[in-house]
Scaffold this motif. Structure first.
Motif, PDB file in Angstrom:
ATOM      1  N   PRO A 291     -60.933  14.388-136.113  1.00  0.00           N
ATOM      2  CA  PRO A 291     -60.196  13.332-136.819  1.00  0.00           C
ATOM      3  C   PRO A 291     -58.975  13.883-137.552  1.00  0.00           C
ATOM      4  O   PRO A 291     -59.010  14.964-138.133  1.00  0.00           O
ATOM      5  N   GLY A 292     -57.893  13.113-137.510  1.00  0.00           N
ATOM      6  CA  GLY A 292     -56.684  13.490-138.216  1.00  0.00           C
ATOM      7  C   GLY A 292     -55.755  14.416-137.457  1.00  0.00           C
ATOM      8  O   GLY A 292     -54.660  14.715-137.935  1.00  0.00           O
ATOM      9  N   ALA A 293     -56.156  14.880-136.269  1.00  0.00           N
ATOM     10  CA  ALA A 293     -55.280  15.748-135.481  1.00  0.00           C
ATOM     11  C   ALA A 293     -54.031  14.981-135.069  1.00  0.00           C
ATOM     12  O   ALA A 293     -54.101  13.813-134.677  1.00  0.00           O
ATOM     13  N   HIS A 294     -52.879  15.651-135.139  1.00  0.00           N
ATOM     14  CA  HIS A 294     -51.601  14.977-134.925  1.00  0.00           C
ATOM     15  C   HIS A 294     -50.713  15.880-134.074  1.00  0.00           C
ATOM     16  O   HIS A 294     -50.447  17.028-134.431  1.00  0.00           O
ATOM     17  N   LEU A 295     -50.234  15.342-132.957  1.00  0.00           N
ATOM     18  CA  LEU A 295     -49.349  16.073-132.054  1.00  0.00           C
ATOM     19  C   LEU A 295     -48.026  15.336-131.929  1.00  0.00           C
ATOM     20  O   LEU A 295     -47.995  14.129-131.668  1.00  0.00           O
ATOM     21  N   ASP A 296     -46.921  16.068-132.105  1.00  0.00           N
ATOM     22  CA  ASP A 296     -45.580  15.567-131.800  1.00  0.00           C
ATOM     23  C   ASP A 296     -44.991  16.475-130.731  1.00  0.00           C
ATOM     24  O   ASP A 296     -44.760  17.669-130.972  1.00  0.00           O
ATOM     25  N   ARG A 323     -53.495  11.090-133.533  1.00  0.00           N
ATOM     26  CA  ARG A 323     -52.183  10.521-133.244  1.00  0.00           C
ATOM     27  C   ARG A 323     -51.380  11.479-132.371  1.00  0.00           C
ATOM     28  O   ARG A 323     -51.380  12.689-132.606  1.00  0.00           O
ATOM     29  N   SER A 324     -50.679  10.922-131.396  1.00  0.00           N
ATOM     30  CA  SER A 324     -49.785  11.735-130.570  1.00  0.00           C
ATOM     31  C   SER A 324     -48.513  10.962-130.266  1.00  0.00           C
ATOM     32  O   SER A 324     -48.543   9.739-130.078  1.00  0.00           O
ATOM     33  N   THR A 325     -47.400  11.675-130.258  1.00  0.00           N
ATOM     34  CA  THR A 325     -46.124  11.111-129.810  1.00  0.00           C
ATOM     35  C   THR A 325     -45.518  12.058-128.789  1.00  0.00           C
ATOM     36  O   THR A 325     -45.598  13.291-128.943  1.00  0.00           O
ATOM     37  N   GLN A 326     -44.949  11.489-127.756  1.00  0.00           N
ATOM     38  CA  GLN A 326     -44.254  12.266-126.741  1.00  0.00           C
ATOM     39  C   GLN A 326     -42.848  11.694-126.591  1.00  0.00           C
ATOM     40  O   GLN A 326     -42.686  10.531-126.230  1.00  0.00           O
ATOM     41  N   THR A 327     -41.850  12.512-126.876  1.00  0.00           N
ATOM     42  CA  THR A 327     -40.458  12.092-126.815  1.00  0.00           C
ATOM     43  C   THR A 327     -39.726  13.000-125.840  1.00  0.00           C
ATOM     44  O   THR A 327     -39.690  14.221-126.032  1.00  0.00           O
ATOM     45  N   ALA A 328     -39.174  12.422-124.804  1.00  0.00           N
ATOM     46  CA  ALA A 328     -38.466  13.210-123.795  1.00  0.00           C
ATOM     47  C   ALA A 328     -37.078  12.632-123.569  1.00  0.00           C
ATOM     48  O   ALA A 328     -36.912  11.404-123.504  1.00  0.00           O
ATOM     49  N   ARG A 329     -36.113  13.519-123.454  1.00  0.00           N
ATOM     50  CA  ARG A 329     -34.759  13.137-123.094  1.00  0.00           C
ATOM     51  C   ARG A 329     -34.332  14.017-121.923  1.00  0.00           C
ATOM     52  O   ARG A 329     -34.381  15.244-122.005  1.00  0.00           O
ATOM     53  N   SER A 355     -50.857   6.373-130.102  1.00  0.00           N
ATOM     54  CA  SER A 355     -50.013   7.198-129.241  1.00  0.00           C
ATOM     55  C   SER A 355     -48.743   6.444-128.895  1.00  0.00           C
ATOM     56  O   SER A 355     -48.727   5.208-128.828  1.00  0.00           O
ATOM     57  N   GLN A 356     -47.693   7.215-128.680  1.00  0.00           N
ATOM     58  CA  GLN A 356     -46.406   6.643-128.308  1.00  0.00           C
ATOM     59  C   GLN A 356     -45.738   7.587-127.311  1.00  0.00           C
ATOM     60  O   GLN A 356     -45.618   8.787-127.571  1.00  0.00           O
ATOM     61  N   GLN A 357     -45.329   7.045-126.168  1.00  0.00           N
ATOM     62  CA  GLN A 357     -44.594   7.818-125.174  1.00  0.00           C
ATOM     63  C   GLN A 357     -43.208   7.201-124.997  1.00  0.00           C
ATOM     64  O   GLN A 357     -43.091   5.999-124.776  1.00  0.00           O
ATOM     65  N   SER A 358     -42.187   8.039-125.095  1.00  0.00           N
ATOM     66  CA  SER A 358     -40.815   7.562-124.939  1.00  0.00           C
ATOM     67  C   SER A 358     -40.041   8.543-124.072  1.00  0.00           C
ATOM     68  O   SER A 358     -39.923   9.720-124.422  1.00  0.00           O
ATOM     69  N   LYS A 384     -53.947   1.940-130.749  1.00  0.00           N
ATOM     70  CA  LYS A 384     -52.561   1.512-130.626  1.00  0.00           C
ATOM     71  C   LYS A 384     -51.837   2.494-129.710  1.00  0.00           C
ATOM     72  O   LYS A 384     -51.565   3.625-130.101  1.00  0.00           O
ATOM     73  N   CYS A 385     -51.569   2.059-128.506  1.00  0.00           N
ATOM     74  CA  CYS A 385     -50.927   2.930-127.532  1.00  0.00           C
ATOM     75  C   CYS A 385     -49.769   2.186-126.868  1.00  0.00           C
ATOM     76  O   CYS A 385     -49.928   1.022-126.467  1.00  0.00           O
ATOM     77  N   ALA A 386     -48.644   2.844-126.765  1.00  0.00           N
ATOM     78  CA  ALA A 386     -47.480   2.218-126.151  1.00  0.00           C
ATOM     79  C   ALA A 386     -46.686   3.267-125.394  1.00  0.00           C
ATOM     80  O   ALA A 386     -46.758   4.465-125.687  1.00  0.00           O
ATOM     81  N   HIS A 387     -45.949   2.807-124.402  1.00  0.00           N
ATOM     82  CA  HIS A 387     -45.084   3.733-123.668  1.00  0.00           C
ATOM     83  C   HIS A 387     -43.863   2.994-123.165  1.00  0.00           C
ATOM     84  O   HIS A 387     -43.870   1.774-122.980  1.00  0.00           O
ATOM     85  N   GLY A 388     -42.803   3.755-122.958  1.00  0.00           N
ATOM     86  CA  GLY A 388     -41.575   3.181-122.448  1.00  0.00           C
ATOM     87  C   GLY A 388     -40.758   4.240-121.740  1.00  0.00           C
ATOM     88  O   GLY A 388     -40.765   5.409-122.138  1.00  0.00           O
ATOM     89  N   ALA A 389     -40.075   3.831-120.684  1.00  0.00           N
ATOM     90  CA  ALA A 389     -39.248   4.763-119.923  1.00  0.00           C
ATOM     91  C   ALA A 389     -38.042   4.019-119.367  1.00  0.00           C
ATOM     92  O   ALA A 389     -38.185   2.917-118.811  1.00  0.00           O
ATOM     93  N   THR A 390     -36.869   4.606-119.521  1.00  0.00           N
ATOM     94  CA  THR A 390     -35.646   4.031-118.979  1.00  0.00           C
ATOM     95  C   THR A 390     -34.801   5.148-118.385  1.00  0.00           C
ATOM     96  O   THR A 390     -34.783   6.277-118.897  1.00  0.00           O
ATOM     97  N   THR A 391     -34.121   4.843-117.312  1.00  0.00           N
ATOM     98  CA  THR A 391     -33.197   5.784-116.689  1.00  0.00           C
ATOM     99  C   THR A 391     -31.959   5.020-116.245  1.00  0.00           C
ATOM    100  O   THR A 391     -32.066   3.928-115.668  1.00  0.00           O
ATOM    101  N   GLY A 392     -30.792   5.556-116.521  1.00  0.00           N
ATOM    102  CA  GLY A 392     -29.563   4.891-116.110  1.00  0.00           C
ATOM    103  C   GLY A 392     -28.353   5.733-116.443  1.00  0.00           C
ATOM    104  O   GLY A 392     -28.459   6.929-116.733  1.00  0.00           O
TER     105      GLY A 392
END
Length: 455
Positions: A291-296, A323-329, A355-358, A384-392
């Motif tokens: 419990p409480g583990a957090h990854l960015d 909690r985890s977040t994944q941010t990619a550019r 979790s959040q994936q972007s 609460k889990c969400a993800h989103g991906a865009t390319t252009g």
């Protein structure tokens, strides 16, 4: 040590896999490998047998569908030398630390550490040991970080690393360390078709904190294939910031595996920076176990000329309130291809997980390609889990807005490209590393001379 049996129905081994098996068997003859000379021999043998049974991954495997390794598997390999053959300076496209910080550097040549005598196995609250030496004293400690072995397709090259790595680094973080520690991985060889297996274990004690930067550079005309693996164990209430920076020439090829295991209330910030190499394949497997583990997780993936970058991130929530977040550019120019394949798994009982994936991709060339594939696998309620991906391409409305404010087109386009990366760059806590990465990034972007004016 014995050869693994090959069922008659199994496909024949590739030249690469045959050469890896030959190297494994040769150690039995030339080095008399026994539990006395190598206490990890049983674990290594198990890893090699698994790999021979499963085979090296192909595009038929789920996490390798975008990356064809046929040009590697069709070749035979030999071990890269354990030390540089000359005193020439490594070819590095960036220096990650300021002059005052460079004392905090550990050199590894093809996976073999060179520990300065003045370190005396300690640096500002970090115990630094050779894996070869430590395995003779406490093999169980090392084995506890390498096990359990996995049959997953994203872990095949990690199995090879476990079987064939000869030495490496063990870092035990025991205090709140304020000065970043750089591991400078130098890849060098006298001829083509060699391979190095760097291995690093980072063990963060409860309540400790540190910033560890793994920086990959090359020396000479024949950089070996780099099959690296790192394991991070984040103890209760520990804070780890980890970077892996690939800054080699187009001749270099990297396959990197990173496993993170987090205990309660631990925090891990992880940056994957692909600025060089002809082929860069990175894997991150994070296990939020308490419990409480957090990854960015942050990924900055730059496709330049004909570079191929494939980044696979898998975050597994095994406990409640994680909690985890994944941010990619990703940016791709020329004929490059960039892949970001992310997945979040929420196992049964991991209630209140978040979790959040972007992932956002920016194409700068009509012949470049970006593939994004965010995924969710949820086996628990109240999450609460969400993800989103865009390319252009560049947003024409934003471009028009900046032009209407008096900026010329070249400057407006350059600033939009640079701003696109801010989500990854701004969260780096090491100013000198961020500045060096920004400079190296700008040099690979169109109109780099314009961007330098705004530095």
């Amino acid at each position: 040590m014995s050869s693994a049996s090959h069922p008659s129905a199994a496909a024949p081994l590739s030249p690469a896999l045959r050469s890896f098996e030959a190297e494994w068997l040769a150690r039995d003859v030339t080095r008399v490998v026994t539990p006395l000379t190598d206490p990890l021999v049983s674990l290594r043998e198990s890893a090699m047998k698994r790999l021979l049974r499963l085979g090296l991954p192909t595009t038929r495997d789920e996490t390798w569908r975008y990356t064809n390794l046929r040009h590697l598997t069709s070749r035979g390999f030999v071990d890269a030398p354990p030390a540089a053959t000359d005193d020439s300076v490594p070819t590095a496209s960036l220096s990650l630390l300021s002059v005052a910080e460079r004392a905090a550097t550990v050199l590894m040549v093809n996976g073999h550490p060179s520990l300065p005598t003045h370190m005396d196995a300690w640096f500002n609250g970090i115990e630094i040991r050779s894996l070869r030496d430590l395995s003779r004293i406490d093999p169980g400690l090392i084995a506890s970080h390498l096990e359990p072995l996995s049959d997953a397709d994203q872990s095949r090259w990690a199995l090879l690393n476990t079987a064939l790595f000869q030495d490496g680094l063990y870092l035990r973080v025991t205090a709140k360390v304020t000065t970043p520690l750089v591991i400078l991985h130098v890849l060098t060889a006298n001829a083509a078709n060699s391979v190095a297996h760097p291995r690093v274990i980072i063990d963060a004690a409860p309540g400790s904190s540190a910033t560890i930067i793994e920086h990959y550079v090359e020396k000479g005309e024949h950089p070996p294939l780099c099959n690296s693996a790192t394991h991070i164990a984040a103890g209760m209430d520990s804070h780890i910031e980890h970077y892996r920076v690939f800054a080699t020439s187009a001749a270099a090829e990297h396959i990197d595996s990173l496993v993170i295991r987090q205990d309660s209330n631990s925090r891990c910030k992880q940056f994957t920076i692909a600025l060089g190499g002809g082929l860069v394949r990175t894997t991150l497997e994070a296990h939020l176990n308490q419990p409480g583990a957090h990854l960015d997780s942050y990924s900055l993936l730059v496709g330049h000329e004909a570079r191929h970058v494939d980044c696979v991130n898998i975050a597994t929530h095994n406990s409640r309130d994680t909690r985890s977040t994944q941010t990619a550019r990703a940016i791709a120019s020329g004929t490059s291809r960039v892949v970001f394949n992310s997945k979040v798994i929420v196992n049964a009982g991991a209630v209140h997980a978040e979790s959040q994936q972007s992932c956002r991709g920016l194409l700068l060339s009509p012949t470049a390609e970006i593939d994004t594939r965010p995924q969710l696998e949820i086996h628990a309620d109240e999450v609460k889990c969400a993800h989103g991906a865009t390319t252009g391409r560049l947003n024409p409305d934003m471009l028009f807005y900046m032009l209407s404010r008096g900026l010329d087109r070249e400057t407006a386009q350059s600033l939009l490209v640079y701003a696109f990366l801010a989500d990854v760059l701004t969260d780096m806590s090491v100013p000198s590393a961020r500045s060096a990465i920004e400079n190296a990034l700008i040099s690979q972007l169109p109109d780099s001379h314009v961007l330098q004016k705004f530095r």
